[in-house]
Design a protein around this motif. Structure first.
Motif, PDB file in Angstrom:
ATOM      1  N   ASN A  26       0.784  -1.091   0.082  1.00 43.93           N
ATOM      2  CA  ASN A  26      -0.036  -0.286   0.012  1.00 43.93           C
ATOM      3  C   ASN A  26       1.032   1.282   0.246  1.00 43.93           C
ATOM      4  OD1 ASN A  26      -3.537  -0.342   0.202  1.00 43.93           O
ATOM      5  ND2 ASN A  26      -2.502  -1.722   1.248  1.00 43.93           N
ATOM      6  N   LEU A  27       1.674   1.255   0.704  1.00 42.86           N
ATOM      7  CA  LEU A  27       2.866   2.697   0.868  1.00 42.86           C
ATOM      8  C   LEU A  27       3.757   2.899   0.005  1.00 42.86           C
ATOM      9  CD1 LEU A  27       4.186   2.550   4.424  1.00 42.86           C
ATOM     10  CD2 LEU A  27       1.019   3.382   3.702  1.00 42.86           C
ATOM     11  N   TYR A  58       2.019   1.486  -3.491  1.00 41.10           N
ATOM     12  CA  TYR A  58       1.578   2.794  -4.167  1.00 41.10           C
ATOM     13  C   TYR A  58       1.252   3.853  -4.106  1.00 41.10           C
ATOM     14  CZ  TYR A  58      -2.863   3.026  -6.475  1.00 41.10           C
ATOM     15  OH  TYR A  58      -3.735   4.180  -7.098  1.00 41.10           O
ATOM     16  N   HIS A  59       1.200   4.020  -2.874  1.00 45.12           N
ATOM     17  CA  HIS A  59       1.259   5.594  -2.148  1.00 45.12           C
ATOM     18  C   HIS A  59       2.206   6.347  -3.060  1.00 45.12           C
ATOM     19  CE1 HIS A  59      -3.016   5.463  -0.811  1.00 45.12           C
ATOM     20  NE2 HIS A  59      -3.062   4.461  -0.543  1.00 45.12           N
ATOM     21  N   ALA A  60       3.565   5.574  -2.640  1.00 42.95           N
ATOM     22  CA  ALA A  60       4.440   6.580  -2.422  1.00 42.95           C
ATOM     23  C   ALA A  60       4.823   7.480  -3.995  1.00 42.95           C
ATOM     24  CB  ALA A  60       6.535   6.294  -2.256  1.00 42.95           C
ATOM     25  N   SER A  61       4.530   6.062  -5.138  1.00 43.19           N
ATOM     26  CA  SER A  61       4.596   5.929  -6.336  1.00 43.19           C
ATOM     27  C   SER A  61       3.787   7.372  -7.320  1.00 43.19           C
ATOM     28  CB  SER A  61       4.260   4.779  -7.246  1.00 43.19           C
ATOM     29  OG  SER A  61       2.426   5.021  -6.652  1.00 43.19           O
ATOM     30  N   LEU A  62       2.402   7.510  -6.283  1.00 46.62           N
ATOM     31  CA  LEU A  62       1.869   8.329  -6.679  1.00 46.62           C
ATOM     32  C   LEU A  62       2.098   9.677  -6.436  1.00 46.62           C
ATOM     33  CD1 LEU A  62      -1.745   7.097  -5.416  1.00 46.62           C
ATOM     34  CD2 LEU A  62      -1.364   7.158  -7.708  1.00 46.62           C
ATOM     35  N   HIS A  63       2.315   9.721  -5.418  1.00 50.70           N
ATOM     36  CA  HIS A  63       3.213  11.192  -5.035  1.00 50.70           C
ATOM     37  C   HIS A  63       4.402  11.361  -5.524  1.00 50.70           C
ATOM     38  CE1 HIS A  63       0.635  12.476  -1.598  1.00 50.70           C
ATOM     39  NE2 HIS A  63       0.838  11.329  -1.591  1.00 50.70           N
ATOM     40  N   GLY A  64       5.479  10.245  -6.948  1.00 46.86           N
ATOM     41  CA  GLY A  64       6.667  10.452  -7.387  1.00 46.86           C
ATOM     42  C   GLY A  64       7.483  10.306  -7.014  1.00 46.86           C
ATOM     43  N   ILE A  65       7.197   9.949  -5.443  1.00 50.81           N
ATOM     44  CA  ILE A  65       8.682   9.296  -5.523  1.00 50.81           C
ATOM     45  C   ILE A  65       8.939   7.577  -5.415  1.00 50.81           C
ATOM     46  CG2 ILE A  65       9.609   9.115  -2.794  1.00 50.81           C
ATOM     47  CD1 ILE A  65       6.604  10.178  -1.642  1.00 50.81           C
ATOM     48  N   ALA A  66      11.219   8.654  -5.997  1.00 50.72           N
ATOM     49  CA  ALA A  66      11.271   6.853  -6.726  1.00 50.72           C
ATOM     50  C   ALA A  66      11.277   6.163  -6.052  1.00 50.72           C
ATOM     51  CB  ALA A  66      13.102   7.736  -6.984  1.00 50.72           C
ATOM     52  N   ARG A  67      11.439   5.123  -6.423  1.00 50.57           N
ATOM     53  CA  ARG A  67      11.657   3.501  -5.416  1.00 50.57           C
ATOM     54  C   ARG A  67      13.053   3.120  -4.300  1.00 50.57           C
ATOM     55  NH1 ARG A  67       9.786  -1.689  -7.380  1.00 50.57           N
ATOM     56  NH2 ARG A  67       9.369  -0.757  -9.437  1.00 50.57           N
ATOM     57  N   ARG A  68      14.108   4.396  -4.269  1.00 44.47           N
ATOM     58  CA  ARG A  68      14.927   4.342  -3.547  1.00 44.47           C
ATOM     59  C   ARG A  68      14.518   4.811  -2.420  1.00 44.47           C
ATOM     60  NH1 ARG A  68      20.247   2.323  -2.864  1.00 44.47           N
ATOM     61  NH2 ARG A  68      21.065   3.835  -1.202  1.00 44.47           N
ATOM     62  N   ALA A  69      14.216   6.262  -2.940  1.00 51.41           N
ATOM     63  CA  ALA A  69      13.168   7.530  -1.904  1.00 51.41           C
ATOM     64  C   ALA A  69      12.463   6.285  -1.531  1.00 51.41           C
ATOM     65  CB  ALA A  69      13.355   8.105  -2.349  1.00 51.41           C
ATOM     66  N   ALA A  70      11.433   5.943  -1.905  1.00 50.17           N
ATOM     67  CA  ALA A  70      10.333   5.170  -0.801  1.00 50.17           C
ATOM     68  C   ALA A  70      10.748   3.967  -0.395  1.00 50.17           C
ATOM     69  CB  ALA A  70       9.607   4.612  -2.390  1.00 50.17           C
ATOM     70  N   LEU A 109      13.020   4.152   1.685  1.00 50.61           N
ATOM     71  CA  LEU A 109      13.668   4.527   2.993  1.00 50.61           C
ATOM     72  C   LEU A 109      12.536   5.690   3.483  1.00 50.61           C
ATOM     73  CD1 LEU A 109      17.633   6.397   1.511  1.00 50.61           C
ATOM     74  CD2 LEU A 109      16.608   3.288   2.546  1.00 50.61           C
ATOM     75  N   ARG A 110      11.759   5.788   3.113  1.00 52.65           N
ATOM     76  CA  ARG A 110      10.513   6.421   3.939  1.00 52.65           C
ATOM     77  C   ARG A 110       9.875   5.918   3.924  1.00 52.65           C
ATOM     78  NH1 ARG A 110       9.456  10.118   6.510  1.00 52.65           N
ATOM     79  NH2 ARG A 110       7.493  11.239   5.753  1.00 52.65           N
ATOM     80  N   ILE A 111       9.553   4.557   3.289  1.00 53.29           N
ATOM     81  CA  ILE A 111       8.836   3.773   3.837  1.00 53.29           C
ATOM     82  C   ILE A 111       9.155   2.926   5.344  1.00 53.29           C
ATOM     83  CG2 ILE A 111       7.063   1.535   3.812  1.00 53.29           C
ATOM     84  CD1 ILE A 111       7.188   1.782   0.474  1.00 53.29           C
ATOM     85  N   ILE A 117      -2.019   6.904   9.345  1.00 55.95           N
ATOM     86  CA  ILE A 117      -1.498   7.810   9.196  1.00 55.95           C
ATOM     87  C   ILE A 117      -0.149   7.422   8.271  1.00 55.95           C
ATOM     88  CG2 ILE A 117      -0.413   8.776  11.899  1.00 55.95           C
ATOM     89  CD1 ILE A 117      -2.820   7.978  13.000  1.00 55.95           C
ATOM     90  N   ALA A 118       0.442   6.143   8.418  1.00 58.54           N
ATOM     91  CA  ALA A 118       2.333   6.005   7.609  1.00 58.54           C
ATOM     92  C   ALA A 118       1.379   6.414   6.023  1.00 58.54           C
ATOM     93  CB  ALA A 118       1.882   4.880   7.885  1.00 58.54           C
ATOM     94  N   ARG A 119       0.308   6.515   5.710  1.00 58.89           N
ATOM     95  CA  ARG A 119       0.409   6.629   4.363  1.00 58.89           C
ATOM     96  C   ARG A 119       0.365   8.083   4.454  1.00 58.89           C
ATOM     97  NH1 ARG A 119      -3.801   8.050   1.301  1.00 58.89           N
ATOM     98  NH2 ARG A 119      -5.110   8.508   3.850  1.00 58.89           N
ATOM     99  N   ALA A 120      -0.549   8.503   5.091  1.00 60.95           N
ATOM    100  CA  ALA A 120      -0.886  10.016   4.819  1.00 60.95           C
ATOM    101  C   ALA A 120       0.418  10.520   4.932  1.00 60.95           C
ATOM    102  CB  ALA A 120      -0.880  10.651   5.564  1.00 60.95           C
ATOM    103  N   LEU A 121       1.892  10.414   5.656  1.00 58.16           N
ATOM    104  CA  LEU A 121       2.405  10.856   5.740  1.00 58.16           C
ATOM    105  C   LEU A 121       3.744  10.430   4.862  1.00 58.16           C
ATOM    106  CD1 LEU A 121       3.351   9.943   9.696  1.00 58.16           C
ATOM    107  CD2 LEU A 121       2.805  12.051   8.612  1.00 58.16           C
ATOM    108  N   ILE A 122       3.551   9.295   3.905  1.00 61.86           N
ATOM    109  CA  ILE A 122       4.366   8.595   3.432  1.00 61.86           C
ATOM    110  C   ILE A 122       5.208  10.100   2.431  1.00 61.86           C
ATOM    111  CG2 ILE A 122       3.130   8.282   1.106  1.00 61.86           C
ATOM    112  CD1 ILE A 122       5.169   6.551   2.255  1.00 61.86           C
TER     113      ILE A 122
END
Length: 243
Positions: A100-101, A103-115, A117-119, A149-154
């Motif tokens: 889920n996270l 997917y939502h990171a990709s919607l926000h245009g966050i690159a895979r590697r950065a995503a 770490l952020r997740i 909340i984690a999804r909202a913070l991504i």
């Protein structure tokens, strides 16, 4: 960008559904790094207001600024600073938390590697690092809310909107979700607008906005609004619900 120092500034916003006025000249402010409670019974207009802030509805009157950006004139900049936990669930129950996270990171245009770490960071922040591979359908109510909340913070928002985030939770889970939100504010500088109808979720030091039948009745420090009568009685008196 304006010099507006507030995380959220709403001025003179009204909204109609046909002949029914759901919001009437609503103004409120959420300071940066602050917790503001939006208190009202069901039907007060809280969800309608959140729908305007998130542009599910278009505000045709007044102004809404998120982090200093006008929502109508600069929607991309404003929405990028906003994280939302809706009353209804927003995560796919058949996927894991991590999926889920991602997917939502990709919607926000966050690159895979950065995503990745952020997740890891947001799961640590919401105490779900050990549940990353669990399907959302297998989570308890409190865990599911923390995952939301984690999804909202991504995307590292400046402002969290939480619409009745504790609905349906037991007392322990409700306290945990509320404590988590307050911890995020204290530790990460996130601001929050917390919509609720539960008096016990509001502390005396909180900023409080009372919304009733689409109108702001009072706004200020919760202790001052409560006065000597206490928050519940003051709320009932000013809304006329005590009669």
């Amino acid at each position: 960008m304006t010099d507006d120092s507030a995380a959220l500034a709403i001025s003179g916003v009204s909204h109609d559904f046909g002949s029914v006025r759901a919001l009437d000249d609503v103004s409120l402010t959420v300071p940066r790094g602050g917790f503001t409670a939006l208190l009202g019974v069901n039907g007060a207009g809280k969800t309608t207001l959140f729908s305007l802030i998130t542009r599910l509805y278009n505000n045709r009157s007044g102004t809404i600024r998120v982090g200093g950006f006008d929502l109508r004139r600069q929607p991309s900049e404003a929405l990028a600073r906003l994280g939302v936990v809706f009353q209804s669930r927003a995560m796919d129950a058949d996927l894991t938390i991590r999926q889920n996270l991602e997917y939502h990171a990709s919607l926000h245009g966050i690159a895979r590697r950065a995503a990745k770490l952020r997740i890891a960071q947001v799961l640590e922040d919401v105490d779900l690092a050990d549940r990353a591979e669990a399907r959302v359908s297998a989570l308890s109510g409190g865990q599911s809310r923390r995952a939301e909340i984690a999804r909202a913070l991504i995307h590292s928002p400046e402002l969290l909107l939480l619409d009745e985030a504790t609905v349906g939770l037991d007392v322990k889970s409700r306290a945990e979700v509320l404590a988590l939100t307050r911890r995020l504010i204290a530790g990460h500088g996130v601001s929050a607008l917390w919509a609720t109808h539960i008096m016990d979720e509001i502390e005396p030091v909180d900023d409080l906005v009372i919304l009733h039948r689409g109108r702001v009745l009072r706004a200020g420090r919760a202790a001052e609004i409560a006065g000597g009568a206490g928050l519940t009685q003051s709320f009932l008196d000013m809304t006329g619900l005590a009669a």
